[in-house]
Write a protein that holds these residues in place. Structure first.
Motif, PDB file in Angstrom:
ATOM      1  N   PRO A  58      11.101  17.945  -0.577  1.00 40.38           N
ATOM      2  CA  PRO A  58       9.787  18.386  -1.470  1.00 40.38           C
ATOM      3  C   PRO A  58       8.358  17.396  -1.860  1.00 40.38           C
ATOM      4  O   PRO A  58       9.411  16.251  -1.277  1.00 40.38           O
ATOM      5  CB  PRO A  58      10.262  18.943  -2.662  1.00 40.38           C
ATOM      6  CG  PRO A  58      12.254  19.536  -2.405  1.00 40.38           C
ATOM      7  CD  PRO A  58      11.709  18.050  -1.289  1.00 40.38           C
ATOM      8  N   ALA A  59       7.109  17.341  -1.719  1.00 35.52           N
ATOM      9  CA  ALA A  59       6.261  16.600  -1.685  1.00 35.52           C
ATOM     10  C   ALA A  59       6.430  15.690  -3.310  1.00 35.52           C
ATOM     11  O   ALA A  59       6.598  14.095  -2.718  1.00 35.52           O
ATOM     12  CB  ALA A  59       4.969  17.063  -1.788  1.00 35.52           C
ATOM     13  N   GLN A  60       6.703  15.995  -3.860  1.00 35.53           N
ATOM     14  CA  GLN A  60       6.972  15.222  -5.341  1.00 35.53           C
ATOM     15  C   GLN A  60       7.903  13.916  -4.817  1.00 35.53           C
ATOM     16  O   GLN A  60       8.098  13.508  -5.233  1.00 35.53           O
ATOM     17  CB  GLN A  60       7.104  16.028  -5.836  1.00 35.53           C
ATOM     18  CG  GLN A  60       7.587  15.354  -7.570  1.00 35.53           C
ATOM     19  CD  GLN A  60       5.755  14.947  -8.322  1.00 35.53           C
ATOM     20  OE1 GLN A  60       5.240  15.177  -7.963  1.00 35.53           O
ATOM     21  NE2 GLN A  60       5.943  13.155  -7.740  1.00 35.53           N
ATOM     22  N   ASP A  61       9.251  15.054  -4.659  1.00 28.65           N
ATOM     23  CA  ASP A  61      11.025  14.159  -4.714  1.00 28.65           C
ATOM     24  C   ASP A  61      10.192  13.387  -3.840  1.00 28.65           C
ATOM     25  O   ASP A  61      10.904  11.657  -4.420  1.00 28.65           O
ATOM     26  CB  ASP A  61      11.474  14.714  -4.131  1.00 28.65           C
ATOM     27  CG  ASP A  61      12.446  15.873  -4.653  1.00 28.65           C
ATOM     28  OD1 ASP A  61      11.690  15.825  -6.064  1.00 28.65           O
ATOM     29  OD2 ASP A  61      12.754  17.179  -4.195  1.00 28.65           O
ATOM     30  N   ALA A 115       8.932   6.769  -3.197  1.00 26.99           N
ATOM     31  CA  ALA A 115       8.952   5.704  -2.472  1.00 26.99           C
ATOM     32  C   ALA A 115       6.982   5.489  -3.582  1.00 26.99           C
ATOM     33  O   ALA A 115       6.434   4.347  -3.059  1.00 26.99           O
ATOM     34  CB  ALA A 115       7.545   6.352  -1.247  1.00 26.99           C
ATOM     35  N   ASP A 116       7.324   5.523  -5.090  1.00 29.28           N
ATOM     36  CA  ASP A 116       6.708   4.569  -5.659  1.00 29.28           C
ATOM     37  C   ASP A 116       5.628   5.359  -5.365  1.00 29.28           C
ATOM     38  O   ASP A 116       5.008   4.256  -5.430  1.00 29.28           O
ATOM     39  CB  ASP A 116       7.200   3.685  -5.861  1.00 29.28           C
ATOM     40  CG  ASP A 116       6.561   3.206  -6.728  1.00 29.28           C
ATOM     41  OD1 ASP A 116       6.257   3.452  -8.126  1.00 29.28           O
ATOM     42  OD2 ASP A 116       6.561   1.547  -6.765  1.00 29.28           O
ATOM     43  N   THR A 142       9.765   4.363   3.397  1.00 27.28           N
ATOM     44  CA  THR A 142      10.743   5.077   2.934  1.00 27.28           C
ATOM     45  C   THR A 142      11.260   6.371   3.617  1.00 27.28           C
ATOM     46  O   THR A 142      12.718   6.735   4.282  1.00 27.28           O
ATOM     47  CB  THR A 142      10.317   6.050   1.724  1.00 27.28           C
ATOM     48  OG1 THR A 142      10.133   5.322   0.639  1.00 27.28           O
ATOM     49  CG2 THR A 142      11.069   7.125   0.952  1.00 27.28           C
ATOM     50  N   LEU A 143      10.843   6.605   4.743  1.00 24.97           N
ATOM     51  CA  LEU A 143      10.712   7.656   5.195  1.00 24.97           C
ATOM     52  C   LEU A 143      11.862   7.195   6.644  1.00 24.97           C
ATOM     53  O   LEU A 143      12.866   7.262   7.496  1.00 24.97           O
ATOM     54  CB  LEU A 143       9.576   8.180   6.364  1.00 24.97           C
ATOM     55  CG  LEU A 143       8.802   9.426   4.933  1.00 24.97           C
ATOM     56  CD1 LEU A 143       8.033   9.135   6.183  1.00 24.97           C
ATOM     57  CD2 LEU A 143       9.334  10.224   5.258  1.00 24.97           C
ATOM     58  N   THR A 152       0.563  -0.930   0.271  1.00 21.86           N
ATOM     59  CA  THR A 152       0.090  -0.023  -0.392  1.00 21.86           C
ATOM     60  C   THR A 152       0.606   1.348   0.199  1.00 21.86           C
ATOM     61  O   THR A 152       2.161   1.388   0.392  1.00 21.86           O
ATOM     62  CB  THR A 152      -0.991  -0.413   1.168  1.00 21.86           C
ATOM     63  OG1 THR A 152      -0.245   0.383   3.143  1.00 21.86           O
ATOM     64  CG2 THR A 152      -1.586  -0.768   1.254  1.00 21.86           C
ATOM     65  N   PRO A 153       0.181   2.164  -0.463  1.00 20.52           N
ATOM     66  CA  PRO A 153       1.405   3.398  -0.650  1.00 20.52           C
ATOM     67  C   PRO A 153       1.413   4.021   0.264  1.00 20.52           C
ATOM     68  O   PRO A 153       3.013   4.742   0.999  1.00 20.52           O
ATOM     69  CB  PRO A 153       0.036   4.292  -1.213  1.00 20.52           C
ATOM     70  CG  PRO A 153      -0.864   3.497  -1.693  1.00 20.52           C
ATOM     71  CD  PRO A 153      -0.947   2.461  -1.371  1.00 20.52           C
TER      72      PRO A 153
END
Length: 227
Positions: A175-178, A183-184, A153-154, A145-146
């Motif tokens: 940055p959120a997009q990075d 994290a895919d 990742t964190l 799951t996301p």
């Protein structure tokens, strides 16, 4: 830098003999970059290997006018070694996510170092295997799951590069997009999950210092196993 400092900061040099360490310090160059400054352009791979003394960098793929962050690295890590040993990457660059201080060693001298000291050569192989193992674990997360992807990742960023304090583990406020890229997951999922984790008391943002504080690593690990 002093020899003791470079040994403590970079695992690759922890096994180097004193002569190798002195030689390394005599041939490395110090480089400094500001936030969002380009460190390696697409055609610059294979010229040197870079060691991160302080700060954070992102390795970015640019293809068909689309940008994707492949990896984020911090203090004590290094990059560029694979391109010295093999052919250069295409369509990939490196950007500073914060102010960054690097040590660089030219491709020729990096190879000399590996031949000069068998222990460093062996350590290089071990670290390369560790990186491939990390990539494999990221691949295994593909069907998760996301929330699991982002939490793991964190945790990885905190364990690899975080600064421990009484409040928790500090990492860069990426940055959120990075963060979504590595994290895919989608940007929307990333933002929603980050808000969720803050409400659950696992994260705090310090915008003035550009710091993300993981206040409860134990709870994050629990979430990663229970979701």
């Amino acid at each position: 830098m002093e020899t003791q400092a470079i040994v403590e900061l970079f695992p690759l040099f922890s096994v180097a003999n004193p002569e190798t360490l002195e030689w390394i310090l005599s041939v490395v160059d110090e480089e400094n970059y500001g936030q969002y400054e380009e460190i390696i352009k697409e055609n610059d791979w294979g010229k040197a290997v870079y060691f991160i003394v302080s700060g954070w960098v992102k390795i970015r793929s640019r293809y068909n006018h689309q940008e994707t962050v492949l990896e984020i690295l911090g203090k004590g890590d290094f990059f560029g070694e694979m391109e010295v040993l093999d052919e250069s990457l295409k369509g990939i660059d490196v950007i500073a996510l914060s102010d960054v201080q690097l040590l660089s060693i030219s491709a020729q001298r990096f190879l000399q170092m590996l031949f000069k000291d068998p222990q460093v050569h062996h350590k290089m192989l071990q670290l390369s295997v560790k990186r491939f193992r990390h990539l494999y674990r990221r691949f295994q997360l593909h069907q998760q799951t996301p929330k699991i992807k982002l939490i793991k990742t964190l945790i990885k960023l905190a364990e690899a590069y975080g600064k421990l304090s009484e409040e928790g583990a500090e990492i860069l406020q990426i940055p959120a997009q990075d963060l979504a890229d590595i994290a895919d997951i989608s940007l929307d999922d990333c933002q929603q999950i980050m808000t969720q984790l803050q409400h659950q008391g696992c994260l705090e943002s310090d915008h003035s210092r550009q710091i993300l504080l993981l206040t409860n690593l134990k709870q994050l690990n629990h979430f990663a196993k229970q979701i």
